[in-house]
Enzyme design. Structure first.
Site, PDB file in Angstrom:
ATOM      1  CG  HIS A 197      31.536  25.557  48.359  1.00  0.00           C
ATOM      2  ND1 HIS A 197      32.574  24.951  49.037  1.00  0.00           N
ATOM      3  CD2 HIS A 197      30.461  25.443  49.170  1.00  0.00           C
ATOM      4  CE1 HIS A 197      32.139  24.506  50.208  1.00  0.00           C
ATOM      5  NE2 HIS A 197      30.861  24.785  50.317  1.00  0.00           N
ATOM      6  CG  ASP A 205      38.731  -6.341  41.021  1.00  0.00           C
ATOM      7  OD1 ASP A 205      37.976  -5.359  41.126  1.00  0.00           O
ATOM      8  OD2 ASP A 205      39.923  -6.263  40.703  1.00  0.00           O
ATOM      9  CD1 TRP A 253      23.914  23.667  45.328  1.00  0.00           C
ATOM     10  CD2 TRP A 253      23.732  21.749  44.212  1.00  0.00           C
ATOM     11  NE1 TRP A 253      23.076  22.845  46.026  1.00  0.00           N
ATOM     12  CE2 TRP A 253      22.950  21.662  45.373  1.00  0.00           C
ATOM     13  CE3 TRP A 253      23.773  20.655  43.353  1.00  0.00           C
ATOM     14  CZ2 TRP A 253      22.196  20.521  45.695  1.00  0.00           C
ATOM     15  CZ3 TRP A 253      23.030  19.522  43.680  1.00  0.00           C
ATOM     16  CH2 TRP A 253      22.260  19.471  44.846  1.00  0.00           C
ATOM     17  CB  SER A 280      31.639   9.188  36.325  1.00  0.00           C
ATOM     18  OG  SER A 280      32.290   8.727  37.476  1.00  0.00           O
ATOM     19  CB  SER A 281      27.264   8.877  39.299  1.00  0.00           C
ATOM     20  OG  SER A 281      28.001   9.903  39.853  1.00  0.00           O
ATOM     21  CG  HIS A 312      14.809  15.145  48.939  1.00  0.00           C
ATOM     22  ND1 HIS A 312      15.183  16.227  49.687  1.00  0.00           N
ATOM     23  CD2 HIS A 312      14.711  14.114  49.791  1.00  0.00           C
ATOM     24  CE1 HIS A 312      15.280  15.862  50.948  1.00  0.00           C
ATOM     25  NE2 HIS A 312      15.000  14.591  51.038  1.00  0.00           N
ATOM     26  CD  GLU A 343      23.434  13.824  44.418  1.00  0.00           C
ATOM     27  OE1 GLU A 343      23.149  12.944  43.592  1.00  0.00           O
ATOM     28  OE2 GLU A 343      24.593  14.011  44.845  1.00  0.00           O
ATOM     29  CE1 TYR A 355      17.113  11.154  53.528  1.00  0.00           C
ATOM     30  CE2 TYR A 355      16.096  12.156  51.610  1.00  0.00           C
ATOM     31  CZ  TYR A 355      16.174  12.012  52.978  1.00  0.00           C
ATOM     32  OH  TYR A 355      15.346  12.728  53.791  1.00  0.00           O
ATOM     33  CB  SER A 414      25.805   0.668  60.724  1.00  0.00           C
ATOM     34  OG  SER A 414      24.778   1.611  60.680  1.00  0.00           O
ATOM     35  CG  HIS A 462      11.106  18.891  51.332  1.00  0.00           C
ATOM     36  ND1 HIS A 462      11.221  17.634  51.845  1.00  0.00           N
ATOM     37  CD2 HIS A 462      12.336  19.219  50.898  1.00  0.00           C
ATOM     38  CE1 HIS A 462      12.469  17.233  51.717  1.00  0.00           C
ATOM     39  NE2 HIS A 462      13.168  18.180  51.148  1.00  0.00           N
ATOM     40  CG  HIS A 463      14.250  20.866  48.117  1.00  0.00           C
ATOM     41  ND1 HIS A 463      15.409  21.074  48.810  1.00  0.00           N
ATOM     42  CD2 HIS A 463      14.040  19.526  48.140  1.00  0.00           C
ATOM     43  CE1 HIS A 463      15.891  19.915  49.220  1.00  0.00           C
ATOM     44  NE2 HIS A 463      15.090  18.959  48.834  1.00  0.00           N
ATOM     45  CB  THR A 469      16.067   9.736  59.812  1.00  0.00           C
ATOM     46  OG1 THR A 469      15.569   9.764  58.479  1.00  0.00           O
ATOM     47  CG2 THR A 469      17.471  10.261  59.842  1.00  0.00           C
ATOM     48  CE  LYS A 527      19.341   3.860  58.139  1.00  0.00           C
ATOM     49  NZ  LYS A 527      20.278   2.761  58.324  1.00  0.00           N
ATOM     50  NE  ARG A 536      21.178  28.559  49.958  1.00  0.00           N
ATOM     51  CZ  ARG A 536      20.890  27.374  49.408  1.00  0.00           C
ATOM     52  NH1 ARG A 536      19.663  26.910  49.432  1.00  0.00           N
ATOM     53  NH2 ARG A 536      21.828  26.650  48.866  1.00  0.00           N
TER      54      ARG A 536
END
Lengths: 380, 528, 187
Positions: free
Chosen positions: B79, B108, B144, B172-173, B256, B258, B260, B271, B305-306, B331, B334, B453
């Site tokens: 998932h 293009d 994951w 790909s990314s 991290h 990632e 963002y 926006s 921080h993880h 943040t 924004k 979790r």
């Protein structure tokens, strides 16, 4: 309002009919039973209310705007679209709020790092999927495993009040004394978490971590493994009993005597021969507690990670290999050595059980002395 | 924001394209590839969502009813992987493909052939990942985040396929990101200066740089997992002199930024939508650009921080706590800017606006719980509980996914030439809004109450909340079928959409007719 | 593809390669960082020379010794004493008992870890059995020495240092490479 409330809480109750227990619904973090946990709770509440206040201000502005500044009210849009002054203000104010949050957070964090001498030290070792507690100050060490019967998990038995939060041998610590925990792991990373003490620390294989607590009130405190550690991650709870120092001293005495008795019995056992009926009863109990999670209660396993024991070559033919695997484990797999986890009596019985259960019917009765000889290196 | 002075398109005259399957296999057209990405992302969203339904079904009641714990772990792992790498990221890439050339007045993407490859390797990556679930022993079941040594010494043999699939997704990314950067840097129409770029383009440019910086690190860490498992290296194995915590440092150095990557383009979308429906220019354009850039830079300084519970010394913990708190500042800027944009505007509430407004509120809730998580002593209690699950689902589902849905409603008239069904859209919105909160809000409580979790079964005091959450989950899942129906209906027909269906919209994409012709801006427009 | 694109693609590709390399570079960087800060409590893997350090008799540090065989390691492995009080600067020897109760030869590797992590920087080993792999034939036992001192520069906040050894069975490394452990270890 009353009507909605009763609906809200009766729906899940209805859905859970038959197993709803009189456990109160907890919405918030526990304040816990140590000075540190109470400080953590106070910090949590402070930050929570600050966040609520920020949210309130932002959402109020937003909803006022949504209500008043809508086209359907015939307003004409303003044209302003930048203001350095405003930008500076709403950069500076959050910075100030964050500083206000950071000060108590730093204070609590430093209070947690108290390295002064402790009264009791316990080495906690996580492994798939059980905890091992070793008291460095006493001659006591034991494994602590889930005590909830599988029947409750599978819904064949009604679930008890402490479903999944009960163990066979809880950790016992004295109240009012500084207890230091050293943590490590035998396989993957686990995390030892008892919310009432505000301790959550990872157990890293090969490395040692430290945490401490000083519990104010005697009681039973429950926690769980908090780091995904494989299949039975959800089934390795923690139970800690905090006792008054006098009671703790009594417990230590009893426990040391119990462990000494086991050792004595092992010596006696070597001369003794156990019959198959006795071994099958004990063996089944040990099997369900220690083996069934992977190899399944009916011995079919979960191949290929966890091989079937039913009709397995080792469990039906190669008796020496069977003993070896139980004693040494299988390096590179999840099969651990059970030599230190089980008593000689348990080890012997579970081997006999496996060789005779589920139609394996070898008729083998393994005796303690056979296992003991292998453990002493005389088996080969 | 920018206006076109010369409106001489000849697009209609050369609107010819190959037909049938070949059109899609060999296409180098940014609009086709954009559609492919979006359709793929939608398919993956439903697949990942189906797995979430399995998870919620098992967690509906205490006890094991439907799946065994190992399969449950495969579900949570897949998932996560599918939603992150298969749904959210490709959806944003699809939007970038469709919109960036039209927004900057380019004919293009800069590298159309590479664009084709970067899409077409993606289905294979996920095919490999899904096939791995059918191997004996099952698919990846280590979460994951694939923490070592659970993913090395103690994992099953599908790990090799998992690593291979992640490599392909990474390639790909990276190709997609290079394409976006080259397009934005080199292909802007005359007069489209940096500070005239729509914010969606800006946020994507910064996202693309983040992708280029961190996807190779992910490739590195999965390679280390592979060699640790199969080739006797010991990066993460203490017995050979490695350190399992090192894995987490490298993983979160990728992980991290990632997160963002998954939210910056969302900021760009919101926006674009808020000013359109407030009929007022975006407040603080420049500060929005700077805030995005500072979030991106800070994202490289907060990874640990993880890892507050791994046993870091106090000074490191304090450093990561402070930097994490600091991220709240840009943040916040924004959010304040969006509110200021609405302030004294003339708002209407079409479906894109509704999703954008829900985004602002729910993302802010997720952001505030993020501030709580940054506070280390409290994080010791929150870490690895449902409180974290609630936090990141608020940010990623009612954040990233809502923004993608808003973008689809916003640009669907441009893509299909038809207006979507407003009534069905509103129904989809309200069903989603209510169910997403039923689904994720109680997770805060159950996490604070102490539920870890990634567990397939739980103690009885968590039962009521979990039943609630599961009901919310099923409703949210069903609500998305309305979305599918709206999109299909709109693609097949409906009220004809004008070139600019939204009164307050600005930007080059609204200067071309709806549906956008196969080729746009062959002659670059002049932006004043 | 025009030249403007190629240059930019070139630069970006270089960045991709550099970041992949950076991922790997994090491994040694992390070790260096840990050596400087003691972030993970690893002690040095090389002996230090026995510098005649000044002995700080004004304070005593408790050293706690923990020795655990990993669960797949059948050796019995324990320190001679659990705790020792030492003055910073004093050189001490601590013996660990290792016994191989099985019938086969096993090669072991001890992995040290110190808590609190930063104290690892001040715990110096002159000689340690953990610097090399250890060999024990089936049924044999031996004493494994550790010679160490605590740096007098140890900050005052540390009063207890825990030194833990986890002993791993690394015989398979030798078997995999086809070498005979007995001859390799000079038995």
């Amino acid at each position: 309002m009353a009507k909605t409330r009763s609906w809200r809480w009766s729906l899940p109750a209805l859905l859970l009919a038959g197993q709803a227990h009189a456990t109160g619904i907890q919405f918030n973090m526990t304040p816990g039973v140590t000075d540190i946990s109470q400080q953590v709770y106070a910090l949590h509440m402070t930050i929570f209310w600050i966040c609520c206040a920020i949210g309130l201000v932002v959402f109020t502005a937003m909803f006022v705007s949504i209500i008043l500044h809508r086209k359907s009210r015939g307003v004409t849009p303003a044209t302003f679209h930048e203001s350095t002054k405003v930008e500076i203000i709403w950069t500076a104010i959050p910075v100030l709020i964050l500083i206000v949050m950071a000060i108590p957070a730093t204070r609590v964090l430093i209070a947690m790092e108290d390295t002064s001498d402790s009264d009791v030290t316990v080495l906690i070792t996580g492994s798939q999927w059980r905890w091992h507690y070793e008291y460095l100050d006493y001659d006591i060490d034991y494994f602590s495993i889930l005590a909830t019967p599988r029947g409750q998990v599978e819904g064949r038995l009604p679930k008890g009040d402490n479903y999944l939060l009960e163990v066979d041998r809880p950790l016992v610590i004295p109240t009012g004394k500084k207890v230091r925990f050293l943590m490590t792991s035998d396989d993957v990373i686990h995390s030892w978490w008892v919310p009432a003490f505000a301790i959550k620390k990872d157990t890293n294989p090969g490395f040692i971590n430290e945490a401490w607590t000083q519990v104010n009130e005697p009681g039973i405190y429950r926690g769980q493994c908090a780091e995904l550690c494989g299949m039975d991650h959800g089934f390795m709870p923690i139970v800690v009993i905090a006792k008054e120092p006098d009671d703790f001293a009594k417990w230590v005495e009893q426990e040391e005597a119990r462990i000494a008795a086991i050792r004595e019995e092992e010596q006696r056992l070597l001369a003794l021969r156990m019959n198959i009926e006795e071994q099958m009863v004990l063996g089944e109990r040990v099997y369900l507690a220690h083996c069934a999670a992977c190899h399944q209660p009916n011995g079919t396993g979960l191949p290929p990670m966890f091989p079937a024991l039913k009709d397995n070559y080792v469990t039906t033919q190669d008796r020496a290999e069977h003993i070896k695997v139980m004693v040494d484990g299988r390096p590179g797999t999840s099969m651990a050595s059970f030599a230190r986890q089980l008593s000689l009596r348990e080890l012997t019985s579970v081997i006999t059980y496996t060789r005779n259960a589920w139609g394996n019917d070898t008729g083998d009765v393994v005796q303690a002395v056979e296992v003991y000889e292998y453990m002493q290196g005389k088996g080969e | 924001m920018s206006t076109v002075t010369t409106a001489d398109h000849h697009d209609e005259h050369h609107d010819h394209k190959p037909t049938g399957i070949k059109r899609w296999l060999f296409t180098t057209n940014h609009k086709d590839i954009g559609s492919l990405y979006l359709i793929f992302a939608l398919a993956m969203f439903f697949l990942g969502g189906a797995m979430a339904m399995v998870i919620r079904l098992e967690l509906f009641q205490p006890g094991l009813q439907f799946v065994d714990p190992q399969f449950f772990n495969q579900m949570t792992t897949m998932h996560g992987l599918i939603m992150v790498f298969g749904a959210v990221m490709p959806a944003f890439t699809g939007l970038a493909n469709w919109m960036i050339p039209m927004m900057i007045g380019a004919p293009d993407m800069a590298l159309p052939r590479m664009n084709n490859w970067s899409f077409w390797i993606l289905p294979f990556a996920f095919l490999i990942l899904i096939i791995s679930m059918f191997l004996p022993g099952g698919g990846p079941d280590f979460g994951w985040t694939f923490y070592a040594p659970l993913s090395t010494t103690y994992s099953n043999d599908s790990t090799a396929l998992f690593v291979f699939a992640v490599h392909i997704m990474g390639i790909s990314s990276i190709m997609g990101a290079i394409n976006v950067i080259v397009t934005i840097v080199n292909m802007r129409a005359p007069g489209m200066t940096w500070m005239k770029l729509p914010l969606f383009v800006w946020t994507w440019l910064i996202t693309a740089f983040l992708l280029i910086m961190v996807m190779p690190v992910l490739a590195g860490v999965v390679t280390m997992v592979l060699t640790d498992k199969y080739f006797a290296t010991s990066f993460f194995d203490a017995a050979g002199g490695g350190d399992p915590v090192l894995f987490q440092h490298i993983f979160w150095f990728f992980g991290h930024p990632e997160v963002y990557i998954m939210i910056l383009p969302a900021f760009g979308i919101v926006s674009a939508i808020v000013p359109t429906f407030a009929r007022k220019k975006l407040f603080g354009y420049a500060s929005m650009v700077y805030a995005t850039a500072s979030i991106a830079i800070l994202s490289f300084l907060v990874w640990a921080h993880h890892m507050f519970t791994t046993g870091m010394p106090v000074f490191a913990t304090l450093f990561f706590m402070y930097t994490t708190m600091l991220i709240a500042v840009p943040t916040g800027v924004k959010v304040f800017n969006w509110v200021a944009t609405m302030w004294r505007g003339a708002m209407t509430f079409e479906v894109p606006m509704m999703f954008a407004l829900a985004f602002i509120v729910l993302f802010t809730i997720g952001g505030l719980s993020g501030v709580m998580l940054a506070i280390t002593p409290a994080d010791f209690q929150y870490h690895d509980t449902y409180f974290v699950v609630a936090h990141f689902h608020y940010v990623l589902v009612s954040g990233a996914v809502f923004s993608i849905v808003a973008a689809v409603y916003y640009w669907l008239p441009k893509w299909t030439g038809h207006m979507y069904d407003e009534k069905l859209g509103q129904l989809h919105f309200w069903c989603s809004l209510i169910s997403v909160n039923l689904l994720f809000f109680p997770m805060h409580f159950v996490g604070l109450a102490g539920m870890p979790r990634r567990i397939p079964d739980y103690a009885l005091q968590f039962a009521d909340f979990n039943a609630f959450v599961s009901v919310g989950g099923f409703l949210f899942g069903l609500s998305q079928l309305i979305f599918l129906w709206v999109v299909i209906k709109c693609a097949r027909g409906g009220e004809k959409a004008p070139a600019k269906p939204w009164e307050g919209a600005e930007g080059l994409e609204w200067e071309v007719p709806s549906p956008a012709p196969y080729h746009t801006f062959d002659t670059p427009p002049q932006v004043k | 593809m025009n030249a403007k694109h190629s240059t930019l693609i070139g630069k970006l590709s270089l960045l991709v390669v550099a970041m992949f390399a950076f991922g790997y570079a994090l491994v040694p960087l992390y070790d260096v960082f840990c050596d400087i800060t003691g972030i993970n409590g690893k002690t040095a893997s090389e002996p230090v020379s026995a510098e005649a350090a000044i002995i700080d008799t004004s304070r005593e540090i408790t050293i706690e010794f923990i020795a655990r065989p990993n669960q797949q390691m059948p050796w019995i492995f324990r320190p001679e004493v659990r705790r020792m009080r030492v003055h910073p600067g004093e050189i001490h020897i601590m013996n660990y008992l290792a016994e191989n109760p099985t019938g086969r030869a096993i090669v072991g590797q001890a992995v040290p870890s110190v808590s609190p992590g930063q104290a690892a920087l001040f715990f110096h080993k002159i000689e340690c059995f953990c610097f090399t792999q250890q060999y024990l034939a089936g049924g044999n036992d031996m004493l494994m020495p550790l010679q160490f001192y605590v740096d007098p520069a140890l900050p005052a906040q540390f009063s207890t240092i825990t030194l833990s050894y986890t002993l791993y069975d690394v015989t398979s490394q030798w078997q995999d490479s086809g070498q005979d452990t007995a001859t390799e270890f000079g038995e």
